[in-house]
Design an enzyme around this catalytic site. Structure first.
Site, PDB file in Angstrom:
ATOM      1  N   THR A  37       0.830  -1.226   0.000  1.00  9.80           N
ATOM      2  CA  THR A  37       0.000   0.000   0.000  1.00  9.80           C
ATOM      3  C   THR A  37       0.857   1.266   0.000  1.00  9.80           C
ATOM      4  O   THR A  37       0.485   2.273  -0.593  1.00  9.80           O
ATOM      5  CB  THR A  37      -0.929  -0.014   1.238  1.00  9.80           C
ATOM      6  OG1 THR A  37      -1.767  -1.151   1.136  1.00  9.80           O
ATOM      7  CG2 THR A  37      -1.793   1.223   1.336  1.00  9.80           C
ATOM      8  N   SER A  43       1.749  -7.382  -0.890  1.00 17.14           N
ATOM      9  CA  SER A  43       2.452  -8.391  -0.089  1.00 17.14           C
ATOM     10  C   SER A  43       1.820  -9.784  -0.082  1.00 17.14           C
ATOM     11  O   SER A  43       2.510 -10.756   0.194  1.00 17.14           O
ATOM     12  CB  SER A  43       2.765  -7.886   1.317  1.00 17.14           C
ATOM     13  OG  SER A  43       1.644  -7.899   2.137  1.00 17.14           O
ATOM     14  N   THR A  46       1.739  -4.559   4.232  1.00 17.97           N
ATOM     15  CA  THR A  46       1.636  -4.926   5.648  1.00 17.97           C
ATOM     16  C   THR A  46       1.068  -6.331   5.881  1.00 17.97           C
ATOM     17  O   THR A  46       1.262  -6.904   6.933  1.00 17.97           O
ATOM     18  CB  THR A  46       0.752  -3.903   6.398  1.00 17.97           C
ATOM     19  OG1 THR A  46      -0.503  -3.820   5.729  1.00 17.97           O
ATOM     20  CG2 THR A  46       1.403  -2.543   6.447  1.00 17.97           C
ATOM     21  N   ASP A  47       0.377  -6.883   4.869  1.00 15.11           N
ATOM     22  CA  ASP A  47      -0.274  -8.183   5.084  1.00 15.11           C
ATOM     23  C   ASP A  47       0.720  -9.291   5.468  1.00 15.11           C
ATOM     24  O   ASP A  47       0.433 -10.119   6.329  1.00 15.11           O
ATOM     25  CB  ASP A  47      -1.040  -8.631   3.828  1.00 15.11           C
ATOM     26  CG  ASP A  47      -2.279  -7.771   3.550  1.00 15.11           C
ATOM     27  OD1 ASP A  47      -2.590  -6.901   4.373  1.00 15.11           O
ATOM     28  OD2 ASP A  47      -2.922  -7.999   2.516  1.00 15.11           O
TER      29      ASP A  47
HETATM   30  N1  ASP Z   1      -2.759  -5.583   0.915  1.00 12.60           N
HETATM   31  C1  ASP Z   1      -1.671  -4.661   1.071  1.00 12.60           C
HETATM   32  C2  ASP Z   1      -0.355  -5.427   1.007  1.00 12.60           C
HETATM   33  O1  ASP Z   1      -0.066  -6.143   1.928  1.00 12.60           O
HETATM   34  C3  ASP Z   1      -1.798  -3.993   2.373  1.00 12.60           C
HETATM   35  C4  ASP Z   1      -0.638  -3.121   2.725  1.00 12.60           C
HETATM   36  O2  ASP Z   1       0.290  -2.925   2.023  1.00 12.60           O
HETATM   37  O3  ASP Z   1      -0.690  -2.588   3.810  1.00 12.60           O
HETATM   38  O4  ASP Z   1       0.379  -5.238   0.071  1.00 12.60           O
END
Ligand code: ASP
Length: 321
Positions: free
Chosen positions: A11, A52, A84-85
């Site tokens: 993200t 991710s 973050t995932d």
């Molecule tokens: N779905 C996104 C990912 O993990 C969420 C993020 O980046 O926070 O790439």
């Protein structure tokens, strides 16, 4: 100080569009002039541009190898931007494969670059401050988000959207960022670091639930797996009807690793009733020390790719530390 910034996507590198949040061809962070101390040299590399959930062990290993080279070529610290995932998994993989070699700070964002209150740039600057600080020396791999510093070993994503998503259950953060300083108040637990160069192994995670039987385990042929992680109940117990299925794996010498599905605490063989932890430990199921299932899976794969992979005793002690 020379800091290497490795972008991997997530993200933090995305834009919000009318169809939803998505990666862009250019990273919104890459053409920003970052306000860092005058003696800091930043070198940026776009390693990947992946959400991710698309990150695999292959990318984690590539990051680990890049950091090992960076440590030998004059870099003082590394910052990784990441979705973050699965950020906690990459952080843990790096901790277990590079250890305390050089300060490494992973960060991400919960709001994409053009959303109101976007946290990406702030988190990136915070991670640079940490990787650039003498306080981070010998602290291993950390996750820096929302003014907190978390050890890779225990940090986990706890909220789908809140910017305060990263928490370290049981142990809490290892440090904080104030307006003027980077402060650590906990030392990292000592872990064996294994600089592996391969990531082979099929290791699924199975979560226990009330009324679980062994029918699910029977879907797997033990010979086709290299290991199994069980997310057990409470202190480390399983419904009794699930146990016969597990015996098949133990007899086939497939390592079976246990974590608790509880958010806090460390699983131990406490209960001696049928299916209790005492029976599971006696069967040869390996109890880990407070890491979650996704990290236990990585630890097992790292062990399986280590020089001691075939030494059951050494592999077991590594998994139990
Ligand atoms: N779905 C996104 C990912 O993990 C969420 C993020 O980046 O926070 O790439």
């Amino acid at each position: 100080m020379k800091i290497l910034i490795l972008h991997t996507g997530g993200t933090i590198a995305m834009h919000n569009t009318e169809h939803g949040v998505a990666p862009d061809t250019t990273n919104p962070l890459s053409h920003l002039a970052l306000p860092v101390a005058p003696d800091t040299e930043l070198v940026t590399e776009e390693m990947f541009n992946l959400p991710s959930p698309h990150i695999t062990l292959k990318e984690m290993l590539a990051l680990s190898l890049r950091i090992r080279t960076a440590a030998q070529t004059g870099f003082n610290g590394v910052v990784i931007t990441h979705g973050t995932d699965t950020l906690e998994e990459t952080a843990y993989f790096l901790q277990e494969t590079i250890g305390n070699l050089i300060p490494v700070a992973l960060t991400g964002a919960m709001r994409s670059s053009n959303e109101l209150g976007s946290d990406g740039l702030y988190n990136l600057l915070s991670a640079i401050r940490v990787a650039n600080s003498t306080a981070a020396l010998g602290r291993g791999v950390v996750v820096v988000m929302n003014d907190e510093i978390h050890a890779a070993q225990f940090v986990t994503k706890t909220h789908t959207t809140n910017v305060a998503t990263f928490r370290s259950p049981t142990f809490g953060p290892v440090g904080v960022l104030t307006k003027h300083s980077v402060r650590f108040f906990q030392s990292p637990a000592q872990q064996t670091c294994i600089p592996i160069t391969s990531v082979a192994g099929r290791v699924p995670i199975i979560k226990a639930y009330a009324g679980m039987t062994d029918s699910f385990f029977k879907l797997f042929e033990p010979q086709k797996l290299d290991g199994l992680v069980i997310e057990a109940l409470g202190a480390g117990n399983l419904p009794p009807k699930a146990i016969p299925g597990l015996h098949r794996f133990i007899e086939a010498q497939v390592p079976v690793v246990l974590v608790s599905r509880c958010f806090n605490g460390i699983a131990e063989p406490v209960y001696s009733y049928e299916g209790g932890g005492v029976e599971l430990a006696e069967m040869g199921i390996i109890f880990t020390q407070g890491i979650n299932a996704q990290k236990a899976r990585l630890k097992l794969i790292i062990g399986l790719n280590s020089p001691f992979a075939k030494d059951t005793q050494a592999l077991t002690s590594f998994l139990k530390e």
